[in-house]
Scaffold this motif. Structure first.
Motif, PDB file in Angstrom:
ATOM      1  N   ARG A 156      -4.827  32.057   2.426  1.00 36.50           N
ATOM      2  CA  ARG A 156      -4.804  30.605   2.617  1.00 36.50           C
ATOM      3  C   ARG A 156      -6.198  30.004   2.493  1.00 36.50           C
ATOM      4  O   ARG A 156      -6.381  28.932   1.907  1.00 36.50           O
ATOM      5  N   LEU A 160      -7.898  26.860  -0.045  1.00 36.11           N
ATOM      6  CA  LEU A 160      -8.305  25.568   0.512  1.00 36.11           C
ATOM      7  C   LEU A 160      -9.298  24.868  -0.405  1.00 36.11           C
ATOM      8  O   LEU A 160     -10.128  25.497  -1.060  1.00 36.11           O
ATOM      9  N   ASP A 161      -9.216  23.532  -0.423  1.00 38.76           N
ATOM     10  CA  ASP A 161     -10.142  22.717  -1.198  1.00 38.76           C
ATOM     11  C   ASP A 161     -11.450  22.558  -0.425  1.00 38.76           C
ATOM     12  O   ASP A 161     -11.486  21.883   0.612  1.00 38.76           O
ATOM     13  N   ARG A 162     -12.508  23.176  -0.903  1.00 44.12           N
ATOM     14  CA  ARG A 162     -13.783  23.147  -0.187  1.00 44.12           C
ATOM     15  C   ARG A 162     -14.470  21.794  -0.283  1.00 44.12           C
ATOM     16  O   ARG A 162     -15.419  21.537   0.457  1.00 44.12           O
ATOM     17  N   VAL A 164     -13.401  18.990   0.674  1.00 46.84           N
ATOM     18  CA  VAL A 164     -13.210  18.257   1.925  1.00 46.84           C
ATOM     19  C   VAL A 164     -14.244  18.696   2.958  1.00 46.84           C
ATOM     20  O   VAL A 164     -14.826  17.868   3.674  1.00 46.84           O
ATOM     21  N   GLU A 165     -14.500  19.990   3.055  1.00 50.32           N
ATOM     22  CA  GLU A 165     -15.500  20.488   3.979  1.00 50.32           C
ATOM     23  C   GLU A 165     -16.901  20.013   3.572  1.00 50.32           C
ATOM     24  O   GLU A 165     -17.719  19.641   4.427  1.00 50.32           O
ATOM     25  N   VAL A 182     -11.903  20.522  10.239  1.00 48.81           N
ATOM     26  CA  VAL A 182     -11.436  20.477   8.861  1.00 48.81           C
ATOM     27  C   VAL A 182     -10.790  21.801   8.432  1.00 48.81           C
ATOM     28  O   VAL A 182      -9.666  21.828   7.929  1.00 48.81           O
ATOM     29  N   THR A 183     -11.505  22.892   8.651  1.00 46.77           N
ATOM     30  CA  THR A 183     -11.017  24.179   8.155  1.00 46.77           C
ATOM     31  C   THR A 183      -9.790  24.657   8.920  1.00 46.77           C
ATOM     32  O   THR A 183      -8.777  25.036   8.310  1.00 46.77           O
ATOM     33  N   GLY A 186      -6.531  22.929   8.132  1.00 43.92           N
ATOM     34  CA  GLY A 186      -6.039  23.368   6.829  1.00 43.92           C
ATOM     35  C   GLY A 186      -5.438  24.758   6.868  1.00 43.92           C
ATOM     36  O   GLY A 186      -4.560  25.089   6.061  1.00 43.92           O
TER      37      GLY A 186
END
Length: 267
Positions: A156, A160-162, A164-165, A182-183, A186
């Motif tokens: 997973r 994840l789209d990094r 956003v972080e 954030v993490t 997700g």
């Protein structure tokens, strides 16, 4: 191969898999103590089951162990997955990846024996854990549960789209704040899946618990295994039926919630 033959093969497969379960459920309502001889409908074995202190005590121990082991495995799995995915290349990365996934391919007998020797050595050197018991079972179950949690959480985390972080960091959030705000949200589906997987594996384990448990910390699978060795009793059938019913109800609730969520999203 014709469609009729395919249907017959599928039906035969389902019968092979589920006929023993259906038979078990039916004979849990058998009045006779002989599980292979039907003598009438009765629910008395469910009452006997609820009055059995050994089974009730073992069930409570199994639930406590599974809950604690699942929580510990999820935390350790999250930390290990974060180190493997988000910290790039570092010295010992390959070794860490091999160590956390080794229980996946290692026989449970080897895991149980090695943990038993470890606990004995620690007890002799440090006086901890002071013999086998609840704590040793939790540690043992968390050990192999972590391996499964890492696989689920790592998959997973890779997806994840990094960005956003990175956006959160650009706005001034510290790395620890980004991780928790954030993490982790997700990773929520993977964390739930990892926890449930570790919980199920712990609740189902017999081999490893047999090595690290004491007479006062016998888990439910160990009790069932000891009873079955002397012959299947109607109480065991009743217990298995309750477990099947509980799992089926939870699965139906999860399917209903999933379908409802998909319907809300589509609208």
């Amino acid at each position: 191969m014709s469609r009729t033959v395919l249907r017959l093969v599928v039906i035969a497969g389902f019968v092979f898999l589920y006929a023993p379960i259906v038979s078990l459920v039916i004979y849990s309502f058998n009045e006779s103590r002989l599980v292979t001889v039907w003598s009438g409908f009765s629910t008395k074995w469910y009452g006997e089951l609820l009055r059995d202190p050994q089974i009730l005590g073992a069930a409570w121990i199994s639930l406590k162990v599974a809950f604690l082991a699942a929580c510990l495995a999820t935390v350790l799995g999250t930390l290990a997955a974060t180190a493997l995915v988000r910290h790039g290349r570092f010295r010992g990365q390959t070794l860490l990846g091999g160590l956390v996934t080794a229980p996946l391919v290692m026989p449970e007998v080897i895991i149980g024996l090695s943990l038993l020797l470890l606990f004995v050595a620690l007890d002799n050197a440090l006086g901890w854990p002071g013999g086998r018991g609840l704590s040793t079972i939790v540690i043992a179950h968390a050990t192999f549960g972590t391996a499964f949690a890492v696989v689920v959480i790592q998959a997973r985390m890779v997806a994840l789209d990094r960005s956003v972080e990175e956006a959160a960091q650009d706005l001034g959030a510290r790395p620890l704040r980004v991780f928790f705000d954030v993490t982790l949200p997700g990773l929520a589906p993977a964390l739930v899946a990892a926890w449930l997987l570790a919980f199920t594996l712990s609740l189902d384990d017999v081999v490893i618990a047999s090595f690290v448990a004491s007479p006062g910390s016998t888990t439910l699978p160990m009790v069932i295994f000891s009873k079955v060795r002397l012959g299947v009793s109607p109480e065991v059938n009743a217990l298995a039926t309750l477990v099947i019913a509980t799992v089926s109800i939870l699965a139906l609730i999860a399917a209903w919630l999933s379908a409802r969520r998909r319907g809300a999203v589509s609208v």
